[in-house]
Write a protein that holds these residues in place. Sequence first.
Motif, mmCIF file in Angstrom:
data_model
loop_
_atom_site.group_PDB
_atom_site.id
_atom_site.type_symbol
_atom_site.label_atom_id
_atom_site.label_comp_id
_atom_site.label_asym_id
_atom_site.label_seq_id
_atom_site.Cartn_x
_atom_site.Cartn_y
_atom_site.Cartn_z
ATOM 1 N N PHE A 307 0.835 -1.199 0.000
ATOM 2 C CA PHE A 307 0.000 0.000 0.000
ATOM 3 C C PHE A 307 0.871 1.251 0.000
ATOM 4 C CE2 PHE A 307 -2.136 3.368 2.480
ATOM 5 C CZ PHE A 307 -3.220 3.597 1.646
ATOM 6 N N LEU A 308 1.972 1.217 0.748
ATOM 7 C CA LEU A 308 2.873 2.365 0.778
ATOM 8 C C LEU A 308 3.484 2.627 -0.591
ATOM 9 C CD1 LEU A 308 2.549 1.593 3.809
ATOM 10 C CD2 LEU A 308 4.923 2.316 4.122
ATOM 11 N N THR A 309 3.879 1.557 -1.287
ATOM 12 C CA THR A 309 4.472 1.764 -2.611
ATOM 13 C C THR A 309 3.446 2.316 -3.588
ATOM 14 O OG1 THR A 309 4.063 -0.539 -3.309
ATOM 15 C CG2 THR A 309 6.153 -0.073 -2.226
ATOM 16 N N TYR A 310 2.197 1.874 -3.483
ATOM 17 C CA TYR A 310 1.153 2.455 -4.338
ATOM 18 C C TYR A 310 1.042 3.957 -4.091
ATOM 19 C CZ TYR A 310 -0.518 -2.430 -4.807
ATOM 20 O OH TYR A 310 -0.629 -3.783 -5.040
ATOM 21 N N MET A 311 0.978 4.345 -2.816
ATOM 22 C CA MET A 311 0.825 5.762 -2.479
ATOM 23 C C MET A 311 2.041 6.568 -2.937
ATOM 24 S SD MET A 311 -2.176 6.053 -1.140
ATOM 25 C CE MET A 311 -2.613 4.795 -2.380
ATOM 26 N N GLN A 312 3.217 6.033 -2.701
ATOM 27 C CA GLN A 312 4.434 6.745 -3.100
ATOM 28 C C GLN A 312 4.463 7.003 -4.604
ATOM 29 O OE1 GLN A 312 8.260 4.608 -2.878
ATOM 30 N NE2 GLN A 312 9.052 6.336 -1.689
ATOM 31 N N CYS A 313 3.904 6.069 -5.361
ATOM 32 C CA CYS A 313 3.913 6.188 -6.825
ATOM 33 C C CYS A 313 2.654 6.861 -7.365
ATOM 34 C CB CYS A 313 4.073 4.804 -7.447
ATOM 35 S SG CYS A 313 5.663 4.018 -7.074
ATOM 36 N N GLY A 314 1.765 7.312 -6.484
ATOM 37 C CA GLY A 314 0.569 8.003 -6.931
ATOM 38 C C GLY A 314 -0.478 7.103 -7.548
ATOM 39 N N LEU A 315 -0.528 5.836 -7.095
ATOM 40 C CA LEU A 315 -1.449 4.862 -7.670
ATOM 41 C C LEU A 315 -2.629 4.636 -6.721
ATOM 42 C CD1 LEU A 315 -1.137 3.209 -10.335
ATOM 43 C CD2 LEU A 315 -0.334 1.300 -8.931
ATOM 44 N N PRO A 316 -3.872 4.887 -7.157
ATOM 45 C CA PRO A 316 -5.028 4.620 -6.276
ATOM 46 C C PRO A 316 -5.178 3.129 -6.024
ATOM 47 C CG PRO A 316 -5.776 5.076 -8.496
ATOM 48 C CD PRO A 316 -4.296 5.358 -8.487
ATOM 49 N N VAL A 317 -6.008 2.771 -5.029
ATOM 50 C CA VAL A 317 -6.095 1.372 -4.620
ATOM 51 C C VAL A 317 -7.519 0.842 -4.688
ATOM 52 C CG1 VAL A 317 -4.103 1.514 -3.099
ATOM 53 C CG2 VAL A 317 -6.368 1.968 -2.175
ATOM 54 N N LEU A 318 -7.587 -0.461 -4.904
ATOM 55 C CA LEU A 318 -8.790 -1.251 -4.653
ATOM 56 C C LEU A 318 -8.423 -2.160 -3.490
ATOM 57 C CD1 LEU A 318 -11.650 -2.344 -5.444
ATOM 58 C CD2 LEU A 318 -10.442 -4.057 -6.814
ATOM 59 N N ALA A 319 -9.070 -1.975 -2.341
ATOM 60 C CA ALA A 319 -8.700 -2.708 -1.135
ATOM 61 C C ALA A 319 -9.862 -3.556 -0.648
ATOM 62 C CB ALA A 319 -8.265 -1.744 -0.036
ATOM 63 N N VAL A 320 -9.593 -4.836 -0.388
ATOM 64 C CA VAL A 320 -10.558 -5.756 0.204
ATOM 65 C C VAL A 320 -9.956 -6.188 1.538
ATOM 66 C CG1 VAL A 320 -11.954 -7.822 -0.120
ATOM 67 C CG2 VAL A 320 -11.151 -6.541 -2.116
ATOM 68 N N LEU A 321 -10.516 -5.695 2.644
ATOM 69 C CA LEU A 321 -9.882 -5.810 3.945
ATOM 70 C C LEU A 321 -10.774 -6.520 4.954
ATOM 71 C CD1 LEU A 321 -8.556 -2.132 4.174
ATOM 72 C CD2 LEU A 321 -7.337 -4.137 3.292
ATOM 73 N N ASN A 322 -10.137 -6.926 6.056
ATOM 74 C CA ASN A 322 -10.904 -7.471 7.179
ATOM 75 C C ASN A 322 -11.668 -6.346 7.860
ATOM 76 O OD1 ASN A 322 -8.071 -6.779 7.768
ATOM 77 N ND2 ASN A 322 -8.575 -7.244 9.900
ATOM 78 N N GLU A 323 -12.785 -6.687 8.442
ATOM 79 C CA GLU A 323 -13.670 -5.690 9.029
ATOM 80 C C GLU A 323 -12.964 -4.904 10.136
ATOM 81 O OE1 GLU A 323 -18.152 -5.399 11.046
ATOM 82 O OE2 GLU A 323 -17.302 -7.340 10.426
ATOM 83 N N GLY A 324 -13.125 -3.573 10.086
ATOM 84 C CA GLY A 324 -12.573 -2.718 11.114
ATOM 85 C C GLY A 324 -11.111 -2.373 10.952
ATOM 86 N N ASN A 325 -10.469 -2.826 9.892
ATOM 87 C CA ASN A 325 -9.050 -2.543 9.690
ATOM 88 C C ASN A 325 -8.822 -1.032 9.595
ATOM 89 O OD1 ASN A 325 -6.363 -2.275 8.466
ATOM 90 N ND2 ASN A 325 -6.535 -4.452 8.002
ATOM 91 N N ASP A 326 -7.805 -0.545 10.293
ATOM 92 C CA ASP A 326 -7.515 0.887 10.289
ATOM 93 C C ASP A 326 -7.238 1.426 8.891
ATOM 94 O OD1 ASP A 326 -7.787 1.141 13.035
ATOM 95 O OD2 ASP A 326 -5.670 0.770 13.426
ATOM 96 N N LEU A 327 -6.765 0.560 7.996
ATOM 97 C CA LEU A 327 -6.460 1.018 6.639
ATOM 98 C C LEU A 327 -7.714 1.518 5.925
ATOM 99 C CD1 LEU A 327 -4.469 1.439 4.352
ATOM 100 C CD2 LEU A 327 -4.676 -1.002 3.784
ATOM 101 N N SER A 328 -8.874 0.954 6.248
ATOM 102 C CA SER A 328 -10.121 1.392 5.605
ATOM 103 C C SER A 328 -10.357 2.877 5.825
ATOM 104 C CB SER A 328 -11.312 0.596 6.146
ATOM 105 O OG SER A 328 -11.186 -0.776 5.866
ATOM 106 N N SER A 329 -10.201 3.323 7.066
ATOM 107 C CA SER A 329 -10.456 4.737 7.362
ATOM 108 C C SER A 329 -9.416 5.633 6.709
ATOM 109 C CB SER A 329 -10.491 4.960 8.874
ATOM 110 O OG SER A 329 -9.275 4.572 9.475
ATOM 111 N N ILE A 330 -8.183 5.157 6.587
ATOM 112 C CA ILE A 330 -7.144 5.956 5.926
ATOM 113 C C ILE A 330 -7.486 6.169 4.458
ATOM 114 C CG2 ILE A 330 -4.728 5.950 5.186
ATOM 115 C CD1 ILE A 330 -4.060 4.477 7.786
ATOM 116 N N ILE A 331 -7.902 5.091 3.784
ATOM 117 C CA ILE A 331 -8.247 5.195 2.361
ATOM 118 C C ILE A 331 -9.413 6.151 2.155
ATOM 119 C CG2 ILE A 331 -9.158 3.906 0.381
ATOM 120 C CD1 ILE A 331 -7.563 1.474 1.457
ATOM 121 N N ARG A 332 -10.412 6.055 3.045
ATOM 122 C CA ARG A 332 -11.580 6.926 2.909
ATOM 123 C C ARG A 332 -11.242 8.373 3.266
ATOM 124 N NH1 ARG A 332 -14.559 2.115 5.675
ATOM 125 N NH2 ARG A 332 -15.459 1.036 3.880
ATOM 126 N N GLN A 333 -10.463 8.560 4.310
ATOM 127 C CA GLN A 333 -10.123 9.916 4.742
ATOM 128 C C GLN A 333 -9.378 10.679 3.660
ATOM 129 O OE1 GLN A 333 -7.747 10.067 8.311
ATOM 130 N NE2 GLN A 333 -7.183 12.211 8.001
#
Length: 390
Positions: A307-333
């Motif tokens: 995920f960090l390499t995607y962000m560093q390179c300016g690449l948006p993400v499609l994320a399928v995560l476990n419920e409540g994962n902190d990464l979900s709120s980061i992507i939405r924020q």
Amino acid sequence: MIADTFPPLRTSGAVQLRDLSREFVRLGHELTVLLPAADLDRPWKLDTYDGAQVLRLRAPATKNIGYVRRTLAELAMPLAMKRNLRRSPLGNQRWDGVIWYSPSIFHGPLVAALKRESGCRSYLIIRDIFPEWAADMGLMGRGVAYRFFRAIADYQYSVADTIGVQSPGNLRYFQRWKSKGESNLQVLPNWLGKAGTAPCPIRLADTMLSGRKVFVYAGNMGVAQNMDVVIALAERLRHRDDLGFLLVGRGSEVDRLKRDVAARHLTNVLFRDEIDPDEIPDLYAQCHVGIVTLDPRHSSHNIPGKFLTYMQCGLPVLAVLNEGNDLSSIIRQYAVGEVSEAVNLAILCEQIERLMQIDPERTDLVARCRRLFLEQFAVSATVEDIVRYL
């Protein structure tokens, strides 16, 4: 700094520790990296890597062997490293601080010995809460084996003066250590150093994905990554000749996934072997969206290095995560992609369609991705945090 992975390995952990060591050196610290090495024909080997000392210490092999042999080898590893450290030119060295990286969970005895001899503090960087995640995944029950590994992990935590976890959600797991006053707790997000500039040998224009918008996954493909959802999406979208999926890396599930793709006769999925981390930016420049997938059975929080390499390179993400994962709120924020906490193929296809419509040149999406990286995942802040606690 003690670890069991480092270049020339290309694992995400090796990349993280490479970037961490470079930043310690850049900031003027004298860093020594201690590593187990099963292939040495002598007790130790001392060399340098980008300004850091690297001391490889002969220890039993722990990779690509059966579970029982691996467990015994991991138990012996810190003892063998300690014995061969004594034989090395650094055998009597006194340290200002000890940092170690988990996985593995077995470094505790070596760290305890170095702390005791040097009278210094220690910092545990924990990226993998084992055996919890293995029990969550059903890879082991919560019987004797689980209790054994839990005891090993508990000892490791007791040795640490500070434990750095990768997201706020993981703090809850360690509250009992904090309540006893045994360890400081800190959120230490994953980090990444300067992007590489090496050309990538993968040229999508020369493959069956030429002319398509490519959704890329680069990293380990094991049980915990839930890669089956990607194959299911590829089959559901097989009629789209403007979309393709690129899977780059290695892992325990790769061969099975390849057989599955062949059995389904999918022509929109391309596999490629692991590449050098410095080639990643050139690869992502050819892609449209980065994929993050985690098995929904996870109860811990995980922000994968990819995920960090995607962000560093300016690449948006499609994320399928476990419920409540902190990464979900980061992507939405930060609005850097689409995220789902349930494997619903219909919803995921809708999210893919929205991502397909994005024109990076007409939005500030690339800038948002890079801003998120700089604000939360730059390696300079990581080193400053660790040094402050030591």
